[in-house]
Design a protein around this motif. Structure first.
Motif, PDB file in Angstrom:
ATOM      1  N   UNK A  15      34.890  40.362  39.925  1.00  0.00           N
ATOM      2  CA  UNK A  15      34.682  40.073  38.566  1.00  0.00           C
ATOM      3  C   UNK A  15      33.981  40.163  38.035  1.00  0.00           C
TER       4      UNK A  15
ATOM      5  N   UNK B   9      42.838  31.351  39.245  1.00  0.00           N
ATOM      6  CA  UNK B   9      41.710  32.330  39.917  1.00  0.00           C
ATOM      7  C   UNK B   9      40.945  32.135  41.013  1.00  0.00           C
TER       8      UNK B   9
ATOM      9  N   UNK C  14      34.351  37.598  36.300  1.00  0.00           N
ATOM     10  CA  UNK C  14      34.005  36.097  36.360  1.00  0.00           C
ATOM     11  C   UNK C  14      33.511  35.668  37.482  1.00  0.00           C
ATOM     12  N   UNK C  15      34.028  36.525  38.454  1.00  0.00           N
ATOM     13  CA  UNK C  15      33.300  36.326  39.503  1.00  0.00           C
ATOM     14  C   UNK C  15      31.537  36.047  39.718  1.00  0.00           C
TER      15      UNK C  15
ATOM     16  N   UNK D  28      37.306  45.392  37.948  1.00  0.00           N
ATOM     17  CA  UNK D  28      36.506  44.839  39.487  1.00  0.00           C
ATOM     18  C   UNK D  28      34.958  46.202  40.244  1.00  0.00           C
TER      19      UNK D  28
ATOM     20  N   UNK E   4      29.216  32.777  38.280  1.00  0.00           N
ATOM     21  CA  UNK E   4      28.888  31.892  39.304  1.00  0.00           C
ATOM     22  C   UNK E   4      27.359  32.064  40.047  1.00  0.00           C
TER      23      UNK E   4
ATOM     24  N   UNK F  48      38.564  32.179  44.181  1.00  0.00           N
ATOM     25  CA  UNK F  48      37.236  32.927  44.883  1.00  0.00           C
ATOM     26  C   UNK F  48      37.575  32.162  46.140  1.00  0.00           C
TER      27      UNK F  48
ATOM     28  N   UNK G 134      44.446  37.828  41.427  1.00  0.00           N
ATOM     29  CA  UNK G 134      43.130  37.476  41.286  1.00  0.00           C
ATOM     30  C   UNK G 134      42.348  36.380  41.996  1.00  0.00           C
ATOM     31  N   UNK G 135      41.955  37.173  43.173  1.00  0.00           N
ATOM     32  CA  UNK G 135      41.041  36.524  44.176  1.00  0.00           C
ATOM     33  C   UNK G 135      39.507  36.927  44.658  1.00  0.00           C
TER      34      UNK G 135
END
Lengths: 91, 214
Positions: free
Chosen positions: A2, B76, A4-5, A60, A8, B78, B101-102
């Motif tokens: 995503x 969420x 969001x990931x 995704x 990072x 990760x 959400x992973x």
């Protein structure tokens, strides 16, 4: 992966300027549906907000790559998993 | 959200697929569903560090801890691991459990340093212990975890290293609380080991992320 990931992740190619290697450029097989910059008054633009919400929380990336903005090195994304490992020569 | 009982959580986690051919040098073994369930239950019910929080799982392997966190209402999660094969299994677990959400990232925890400072509310992990030509890796994982976490780090470490960890925790100015003492039976590493498995004593520890020196 995503957005969001993606937020990072940064490039660890050695020799980058401090603070370098971020943000990584997402390269997909096809062009994005979003404009390159938010238009002025975007908060009132329902259509834009809907597309933004979709991209941030629902999209995704399954296949593509992340490009380091400083070194140009590409990190592949395969089956939704970004591979940030450097080769032995690079590390 | 329906409140999940400990036994229900443990049952769910028994459905998590684990390593097909564990790589010894990476110290791969699945966190047992019973242990994972007890850990996560405590983190959730005693400390409220899971529901709606962002969670990182360092050395996630096949994802036992991440999946358990998602089941307890994490915002969420990760998972980070160096091994593509483990992450493939993690991915198929995410599909089986229909989790949305992973996410999963392939990287080397040892080379992250402080690139993800203060990015997650909570870090939950079962890190490698440093028994396979990788001495000190447990402390690298811990230090990185403390940099990443805004609130707390939950981790497992050999009881024999407790004093060393206490010293480091004091140095890094983080509060350390041993929540439980567990017994792991790890599969025997080498063919010539007589016993099928070896028992080691493990501490389940909560570190509150106050400040970590770079």
């Amino acid at each position: 992966m995503k957005l969001l990931t993606h937020n990072l992740l940064s490039s660890h190619v050695p020799g980058l300027r401090p603070g370098g290697g971020f943000p990584l450029r997402i390269e997909l097989g096809h062009p994005s549906e979003l404009p390159p910059e938010p238009l002025p008054n975007y908060e009132a633009d329902e259509e834009f907000l809907r597309r933004l919400h979709h991209v941030l929380l629902e999209v995704e990336v399954l296949e593509g790559s992340l490009q380091c903005p400083d070194s140009g090195r590409r990190f592949p994304i395969s089956r939704g998993v970004p591979n940030m490992l450097l080769t032995e020569d690079e590390a | 959200m329906k409140k999940l009982k400990l036994k229900e959580l443990e049952s769910c986690l028994q459905r998590v697929d684990t390593f097909e051919s564990p790589k010894l040098l990476l110290e791969q073994y699945p966190t047992r569903p019973h242990i994972a369930a007890c850990m996560l239950y405590t983190i959730h019910n005693t400390f409220d560090d899971i529901e709606n929080k962002t969670i990182a799982d360092l050395g996630c392997g096949c994802g036992m801890l991440s999946i358990g966190s998602a089941m307890l209402g994490a915002g969420f999660c990760v998972g980070l691991d160096i091994d593509a094969d483990a992450l493939e299994i993690f991915n198929s677990n995410i599909e089986d459990f229909e989790l949305t959400n992973v996410n999963v990232v392939q990287c080397d925890i040892c080379s992250l340093s402080d690139s993800m400072s203060n990015t997650f509310d909570t870090v939950i992990m079962n890190p490698p212990f440093g028994t396979k030509h990788n001495k000190g890796i447990d402390m690298i994982f811990l230090k990185t975890a403390l940099q990443m976490a805004k609130t707390a780090v939950y981790s497992l470490h050999k009881t024999s290293t407790r004093q060393h960890i206490q010293k480091k925790a004091a140095e890094w100015e983080v509060k350390m609380e041993v929540l439980a003492e567990l017994r792991f039976d790890l599969p025997a590493s080498y063919k010539f080991h007589k016993k099928k498995s070896v028992d080691i004593e493990v501490d389940f520890i909560r570190f509150s992320a106050k400040k970590v020196l770079n």
